[in-house]
Design an enzyme around this catalytic site. Structure first.
Site, PDB file in Angstrom:
ATOM      1  N   GLY A  95       0.857  -1.197   0.000  1.00 43.09           N
ATOM      2  CA  GLY A  95       0.000   0.000   0.000  1.00 43.09           C
ATOM      3  C   GLY A  95       0.885   1.236   0.000  1.00 43.09           C
ATOM      4  O   GLY A  95       0.598   2.221   0.661  1.00 43.09           O
ATOM      5  N   ASP A 141       0.641  -1.539  -4.705  1.00 40.59           N
ATOM      6  CA  ASP A 141      -0.622  -0.837  -4.424  1.00 40.59           C
ATOM      7  C   ASP A 141      -1.647  -1.217  -5.484  1.00 40.59           C
ATOM      8  O   ASP A 141      -1.336  -1.990  -6.410  1.00 40.59           O
ATOM      9  CB  ASP A 141      -0.410   0.697  -4.397  1.00 40.59           C
ATOM     10  CG  ASP A 141      -1.388   1.397  -3.439  1.00 40.59           C
ATOM     11  OD1 ASP A 141      -2.606   1.242  -3.621  1.00 40.59           O
ATOM     12  OD2 ASP A 141      -0.924   2.082  -2.512  1.00 40.59           O
ATOM     13  N   SER A 177      -4.075  -6.607  -4.963  1.00 45.56           N
ATOM     14  CA  SER A 177      -4.784  -6.325  -3.720  1.00 45.56           C
ATOM     15  C   SER A 177      -4.120  -7.093  -2.574  1.00 45.56           C
ATOM     16  O   SER A 177      -3.800  -8.271  -2.732  1.00 45.56           O
ATOM     17  CB  SER A 177      -6.241  -6.768  -3.833  1.00 45.56           C
ATOM     18  OG  SER A 177      -6.832  -6.724  -2.552  1.00 45.56           O
ATOM     19  N   PHE A 178      -3.959  -6.426  -1.441  1.00 45.64           N
ATOM     20  CA  PHE A 178      -3.353  -7.117  -0.296  1.00 45.64           C
ATOM     21  C   PHE A 178      -4.311  -8.099   0.374  1.00 45.64           C
ATOM     22  O   PHE A 178      -4.002  -8.696   1.379  1.00 45.64           O
ATOM     23  CB  PHE A 178      -2.698  -6.166   0.697  1.00 45.64           C
ATOM     24  CG  PHE A 178      -3.469  -4.927   1.101  1.00 45.64           C
ATOM     25  CD1 PHE A 178      -4.785  -4.983   1.497  1.00 45.64           C
ATOM     26  CD2 PHE A 178      -2.804  -3.702   1.128  1.00 45.64           C
ATOM     27  CE1 PHE A 178      -5.456  -3.837   1.897  1.00 45.64           C
ATOM     28  CE2 PHE A 178      -3.469  -2.545   1.524  1.00 45.64           C
ATOM     29  CZ  PHE A 178      -4.798  -2.605   1.907  1.00 45.64           C
ATOM     30  N   LYS A 203       2.651   1.059   6.114  1.00 48.14           N
ATOM     31  CA  LYS A 203       2.642   2.404   6.732  1.00 48.14           C
ATOM     32  C   LYS A 203       1.281   3.059   6.508  1.00 48.14           C
ATOM     33  O   LYS A 203       0.850   3.232   5.374  1.00 48.14           O
ATOM     34  CB  LYS A 203       3.759   3.273   6.134  1.00 48.14           C
ATOM     35  CG  LYS A 203       3.754   4.679   6.716  1.00 48.14           C
ATOM     36  CD  LYS A 203       5.055   5.389   6.508  1.00 48.14           C
ATOM     37  CE  LYS A 203       5.038   6.323   5.330  1.00 48.14           C
ATOM     38  NZ  LYS A 203       4.038   7.386   5.431  1.00 48.14           N
ATOM     39  N   HIS A 235      -4.598   1.069  10.116  1.00 49.00           N
ATOM     40  CA  HIS A 235      -5.604   1.927  10.783  1.00 49.00           C
ATOM     41  C   HIS A 235      -6.828   2.167   9.890  1.00 49.00           C
ATOM     42  O   HIS A 235      -7.865   2.585  10.367  1.00 49.00           O
ATOM     43  CB  HIS A 235      -4.986   3.254  11.283  1.00 49.00           C
ATOM     44  CG  HIS A 235      -4.643   4.254  10.230  1.00 49.00           C
ATOM     45  ND1 HIS A 235      -4.425   5.583  10.538  1.00 49.00           N
ATOM     46  CD2 HIS A 235      -4.460   4.151   8.890  1.00 49.00           C
ATOM     47  CE1 HIS A 235      -4.140   6.242   9.410  1.00 49.00           C
ATOM     48  NE2 HIS A 235      -4.143   5.398   8.425  1.00 49.00           N
TER      49      HIS A 235
HETATM   50  C1  SAM Z   1      -3.628   5.632   3.933  1.00 44.32           C
HETATM   51  S1  SAM Z   1      -2.894   5.194   2.399  1.00 44.32           S
HETATM   52  C2  SAM Z   1      -1.219   4.924   2.871  1.00 44.32           C
HETATM   53  C3  SAM Z   1      -0.272   5.175   1.761  1.00 44.32           C
HETATM   54  C4  SAM Z   1       1.222   5.074   2.153  1.00 44.32           C
HETATM   55  N1  SAM Z   1       1.556   3.815   2.756  1.00 44.32           N
HETATM   56  C5  SAM Z   1       1.603   6.209   3.074  1.00 44.32           C
HETATM   57  O1  SAM Z   1       1.820   5.991   4.260  1.00 44.32           O
HETATM   58  O2  SAM Z   1       1.664   7.358   2.597  1.00 44.32           O
HETATM   59  C6  SAM Z   1      -3.519   3.556   2.157  1.00 44.32           C
HETATM   60  C7  SAM Z   1      -3.065   2.916   0.856  1.00 44.32           C
HETATM   61  O3  SAM Z   1      -3.609   1.585   0.797  1.00 44.32           O
HETATM   62  C8  SAM Z   1      -3.933   1.319  -0.557  1.00 44.32           C
HETATM   63  N2  SAM Z   1      -4.902   0.218  -0.640  1.00 44.32           N
HETATM   64  C9  SAM Z   1      -6.205   0.212  -0.278  1.00 44.32           C
HETATM   65  N3  SAM Z   1      -6.758  -0.982  -0.510  1.00 44.32           N
HETATM   66  C10 SAM Z   1      -5.787  -1.767  -1.042  1.00 44.32           C
HETATM   67  C11 SAM Z   1      -5.745  -3.128  -1.461  1.00 44.32           C
HETATM   68  N4  SAM Z   1      -6.815  -3.907  -1.382  1.00 44.32           N
HETATM   69  N5  SAM Z   1      -4.567  -3.606  -1.909  1.00 44.32           N
HETATM   70  C12 SAM Z   1      -3.451  -2.814  -1.991  1.00 44.32           C
HETATM   71  N6  SAM Z   1      -3.431  -1.513  -1.589  1.00 44.32           N
HETATM   72  C13 SAM Z   1      -4.596  -1.005  -1.126  1.00 44.32           C
HETATM   73  C14 SAM Z   1      -4.485   2.637  -1.042  1.00 44.32           C
HETATM   74  O4  SAM Z   1      -4.513   2.730  -2.430  1.00 44.32           O
HETATM   75  C15 SAM Z   1      -3.546   3.643  -0.385  1.00 44.32           C
HETATM   76  O5  SAM Z   1      -2.463   3.949  -1.206  1.00 44.32           O
END
Ligand code: SAM
Length: 330
Positions: A178, A201, A223-224, A237, A241
């Site tokens: 992500g 991501d 997707s994670f 990171k 949350h």
């Molecule tokens: C709050 S942001 C954090 C971004 C980065 N890690 C930071 O700290 O700046 C959450 C991230 O999770 C990604 N995300 C949401 N669902 C996801 C999924 N199913 N698989 C992979 N990434 C995902 C979003 O696209 C986003 O970039």
């Protein structure tokens, strides 16, 4: 008596006037007015600001004047507005965050917050007409850009501190799960020439990122909840949350499948300390509830989550600016 009344109003105003305040602030941010004012000495006449922004002369004067008690601007001589420390912040470090949070999408998003609070369920996506918050990125690409820019500038506040507190040298490969804009993994690779990195991501997010692959950096979309690439160290990171415990466990289980014997997971998130509440953490806690059904967690909340995911906390590295680090072992 008058002074007392003024003070009482100053205290009461943010409680009932916050909506108007932020709406006016959004006009300042939308038109990049903080950027226009060069220094704390050399200002710009409101008629100039009106010409540049095409906002009515009389009303832009009144909006600029409104922000003087809040120290966003000073008025040096009649009608000439100058920068302050606060407007400097909003044309620099906090620009992207302020643009995102004061933007019209955010008003739309929080329109139904009362429903979220009544039910303790994330109703935010419904306000944007999507099923999940992340779907809004496809529906409103310009909102996705605001979001990514804000996460990038928020990350900048954290990264220096992370690099000072964490020794990444034991790892050959690091995957930022992500990782969005990819700023963190890029900085790690710049600081550790022997490490290979992956920025992972959603496809729609990586497609918008200016980050390019290099011999040591791979960009992997997916997707994670399905699968993540293999690595020695997995960084999450500001990810967990966003999710309730049930989804966090699913994410952690996906990561566990890609770990080898010595791999570690590094979670970078807040730790709420009940006797030392911080505005920023409680602010994001409400956002987490409304947008994602997520939450900010106490140390006990984290440990319970790790136990359910069959993980054991190794150590809490340190409290850093805008975040906390937790190291977990498989
Ligand atoms: C709050 S942001 C954090 C971004 C980065 N890690 C930071 O700290 O700046 C959450 C991230 O999770 C990604 N995300 C949401 N669902 C996801 C999924 N199913 N698989 C992979 N990434 C995902 C979003 O696209 C986003 O970039």
């Amino acid at each position: 008596m008058l002074e007392n009344n003024r003070n009482s109003f100053d205290i009461a105003y943010p409680f009932f006037g916050g909506y108007l305040h932020t709406k006016l602030f959004s006009i300042i941010m939308k038109h990049d007015i903080c950027d226009m004012l060069e220094t704390e000495e050399n200002g710009l006449h409101y008629k100039e600001i009106s010409k540049i922004t095409k906002i009515n002369e009389n009303s832009i004067y009144r909006v600029m004047r409104y922000f003087i008690p809040f120290k966003l601007f000073t008025e040096k001589e009649n009608g000439v507005f100058c920068k302050t420390e606060i407007s400097t912040m909003f044309s620099g470090t906090f620009k992207a965050l302020a643009k995102r949070y004061s933007n019209d999408y955010n008003y739309k998003l929080y329109d139904n917050i009362e429903e979220s609070i009544m039910k303790n369920v994330n109703m935010g996506p419904e306000a944007l007409g999507v099923e999940k918050y992340w779907d809004s990125f496809q529906k409103y690409p310009e909102y996705c850009k605001l979001y990514m820019d804000s996460m990038k500038s928020y990350s900048k506040l954290q990264i220096e501190n992370i690099l000072q507190n964490v020794d990444f040298s034991p790892y050959k490969s690091i995957a930022d799960i992500g990782g969005s804009h990819g700023l963190l993994i890029k900085e790690i690779l710049d600081n550790y020439q022997s490490i290979a990195g992956i920025n992972f991501d959603l496809k729609c997010v990586l497609d918008k990122s200016p980050l390019k692959e290099t011999p040591r950096l791979s960009l992997v979309n997916g997707s994670f909840f399905d699968q993540v690439p293999k690595a020695n160290c997995f960084i999450l990171k500001n990810i967990l949350h966003d999710w309730d415990d049930e989804h966090c466990i699913k994410i952690l289980q996906t990561v566990i499948k890609s770990m080898d014997q010595d791999s570690k997971i590094m979670i970078i998130d807040y730790i709420i300390e009940p006797k030392q509440y911080k505005t920023q953490q409680l602010f994001t806690d409400i956002i987490m509830l409304h947008c994602y059904n997520g939450k900010e967690r106490t140390k006990e909340d984290w440990d319970q989550l790790f136990e359910k995911a069959n993980l054991k906390r190794d150590k809490i590295i340190s409290n850093v600016e805008a975040g906390c680090q937790i190291l977990s072992l498989k």
